[in-house]
Design an enzyme around this catalytic site. Structure first.
Site, short mmCIF file in Angstrom:
data_model
loop_
_atom_site.label_atom_id
_atom_site.label_comp_id
_atom_site.label_asym_id
_atom_site.label_seq_id
_atom_site.Cartn_x
_atom_site.Cartn_y
_atom_site.Cartn_z
N GLY A 74 -6.72 13.84 -16.84
CA GLY A 74 -6.57 12.92 -15.17
C GLY A 74 -7.15 12.32 -15.08
CE1 TYR A 90 -2.78 17.49 -2.84
CE2 TYR A 90 -2.82 16.26 -1.22
CZ TYR A 90 -3.63 16.36 -2.00
OH TYR A 90 -4.05 15.70 -2.49
CG ASP A 103 -8.15 12.30 2.87
OD1 ASP A 103 -7.48 12.43 1.85
OD2 ASP A 103 -7.67 10.53 2.94
CG LEU A 159 -12.05 13.40 -10.63
CD1 LEU A 159 -13.03 12.18 -10.25
CD2 LEU A 159 -11.74 14.05 -8.85
N1 LIG Z 1 -5.33 10.37 -6.10
C1 LIG Z 1 -6.08 11.03 -5.18
O1 LIG Z 1 -5.74 9.90 -3.78
C2 LIG Z 1 -6.52 11.95 -4.35
C3 LIG Z 1 -7.10 12.25 -2.25
C4 LIG Z 1 -7.79 13.40 -2.95
C5 LIG Z 1 -8.05 14.25 -3.53
N2 LIG Z 1 -7.47 14.40 -4.68
C6 LIG Z 1 -7.56 14.90 -5.56
O2 LIG Z 1 -8.60 15.31 -6.47
C7 LIG Z 1 -8.18 15.48 -7.39
C8 LIG Z 1 -7.82 14.53 -8.55
O3 LIG Z 1 -7.61 13.52 -8.50
P1 LIG Z 1 -6.17 12.78 -9.93
O4 LIG Z 1 -5.83 11.53 -9.27
O5 LIG Z 1 -7.28 12.30 -11.19
O6 LIG Z 1 -4.73 13.93 -10.68
P2 LIG Z 1 -4.43 13.62 -11.76
O7 LIG Z 1 -4.38 12.43 -12.35
O8 LIG Z 1 -2.70 13.85 -11.09
O9 LIG Z 1 -4.69 14.84 -12.52
C9 LIG Z 1 -4.56 16.16 -12.10
C10 LIG Z 1 -4.71 17.01 -13.42
O10 LIG Z 1 -4.68 18.66 -13.36
C11 LIG Z 1 -3.88 19.07 -14.16
N3 LIG Z 1 -2.74 19.90 -13.64
C12 LIG Z 1 -1.84 20.34 -12.48
N4 LIG Z 1 -1.67 21.55 -12.57
C13 LIG Z 1 -2.42 22.29 -13.14
C14 LIG Z 1 -2.19 23.22 -13.63
N5 LIG Z 1 -1.46 24.17 -12.64
N6 LIG Z 1 -3.63 24.25 -14.22
C15 LIG Z 1 -4.05 22.77 -14.62
N7 LIG Z 1 -4.30 21.73 -14.58
C16 LIG Z 1 -2.80 21.77 -14.12
C17 LIG Z 1 -3.05 17.61 -14.87
O11 LIG Z 1 -2.40 18.05 -15.78
P3 LIG Z 1 -0.61 17.23 -15.91
O12 LIG Z 1 -0.39 15.95 -15.25
O13 LIG Z 1 -0.33 17.58 -16.88
O14 LIG Z 1 0.02 18.73 -14.97
C18 LIG Z 1 -4.04 16.50 -15.16
O15 LIG Z 1 -4.52 16.61 -15.65
C19 LIG Z 1 -7.30 16.48 -7.11
O16 LIG Z 1 -7.93 17.62 -6.90
C20 LIG Z 1 -6.34 15.52 -5.84
O17 LIG Z 1 -6.41 16.51 -5.02
C21 LIG Z 1 -6.57 12.50 -4.75
#
Ligand SMILES: NC(=O)c1ccc[n+]([C@@H]2O[C@H](COP(=O)([O-])OP(=O)(O)OC[C@H]3O[C@@H](n4cnc5c(N)ncnc54)[C@H](OP(=O)(O)O)[C@@H]3O)[C@@H](O)[C@H]2O)c1
Length: 294
Positions: free
Chosen positions: A10, A125, A102, A12
């Protein structure tokens, strides 16, 4: 240390895996294909083989509209998934770093939220992420629950179709002469590279608990876009969106700025002002060779 990164491909997760590997740790990145966090059996199997001392959970079901449409799946991944990881790490004596958001706040405070403020999520969410936090905190005492905000990194966000906000603005600026961006939602845009560095720092301490981990300062999405165009010398007419121009399908906090009070009180905070973080991101984007150590 043996470190397992969940959500390892992902946005992060990739930076987290690199940051721990750069520190000499033995890192295994687990993709969704290799572990399904909502299944206790799958978590047991994946972590049983590796027996990591530290697990970093960056996985989530975090597309806000899709979560609203499927609360059961959102809870299975963001709530039960966090519980499963907390249970298995508790059983094996491992530490769990769990990433949260957040969006556990409703935004009505209109001043930066500290770890002491009571969460009040506005949408599915946020509610499911809050349930994940509570499961982790009550299940494995060796936990770091880390809330961050508006993240962007060099690897694409898998849940949001690949482009982070910076890349989306730069792409749109090539396709249009004018852009309108919302000016009434305030965040602290935070580079994944700094979050990853912060997690490495936290993992060296045994100051377990709840942490806010975002860039310093805050801006609206319009102000963030303006800074992107200013720093890249992009010529485009940028206007604040008119009220109601982009009606949100799901309620979101209008103000979700976090203060890193716990990190600062323990002299652990690594974050810079959001504009400095953006400058660094753009510089690395422009000159990727700088990433290669001399
Ligand atoms: N993006 C933002 O602005 C933001 C803001 C605040 C907090 N966050 C938090 O930051 C974290 C990382 O976000 P990111 O932007 O890096 O997200 P991302 O690029 O969508 O990565 C999420 C990863 O989790 C995997 N995943 C999803 N469902 C899963 C499951 N059931 N079992 C195992 N793996 C699973 C995805 O794989 P697949 O894609 O193959 O399903 C992907 O590799 C998350 O916890 C999110 O809640 C994000």
């Amino acid at each position: 240390m043996k470190v397992a990164v969940i959500g390892g491909n992902g946005q992060l997760g990739r930076d987290v895996a690199s940051a721990f590997a750069d520190e000499g740790h033995v890192v295994t990145s687990l993709t969704h294909q290799e572990v399904e966090v909502s299944s206790l059996a799958s978590v047991h199997e994946a972590l049983g083989v590796l027996s990591p001392e530290l697990v970093v959970n960056t996985s989530a079901f975090h597309h806000v509209e899709k979560c609203e449409a499927d609360p059961a799946l959102a809870f299975a991944v963001n709530g039960i998934g966090a519980h499963n990881l907390a249970q298995v790490t508790q059983e094996t004596g491992a530490t769990l770093i769990h990433i949260s958001t957040d969006y556990v706040f409703d935004g009505r405070k209109n001043a930066p939220y500290t770890e002491e403020d009571a969460p009040a999520p506005l949408n599915v969410y946020g509610n499911t992420k809050l349930s994940g936090e509570l499961f982790v905190r009550s299940t494995n005492p060796r936990h770091f629950v880390v809330r961050t905000s508006a993240i962007y990194g060099e690897s694409p966000c898998r849940a949001k179709g690949g482009l982070n906000f910076v890349e989306l603005m730069l792409k749109l600026s090539k396709e249009r002469n004018e852009l309108r961006v919302v000016d009434d939602e305030f965040v602290s845009p935070t580079p994944t590279e700094l979050i990853a560095r912060q997690l490495v720092g936290l993992s060296r301490s045994s100051e377990y608990g709840l942490y806010h981990a975002t860039s310093e300062g805050s801006c609206s999405w319009f102000e963030f876009a303006a800074a992107i165009f200013e720093l890249t010398n992009t010529r485009i007419r940028l206007e604040p969106a008119r009220p109601g121009e982009f009606p949100a399908k799901v309620s979101r906090p209008k103000y979700s700025v976090l203060e890193n009070r716990a990190l600062k009180s323990k002299a652990l905070n690594v974050f810079t002002h959001w504009k400095q973080g953006l400058e660094n991101y753009l510089a690395r984007r422009e000159h990727p060779a700088r990433l290669i150590p001399a």
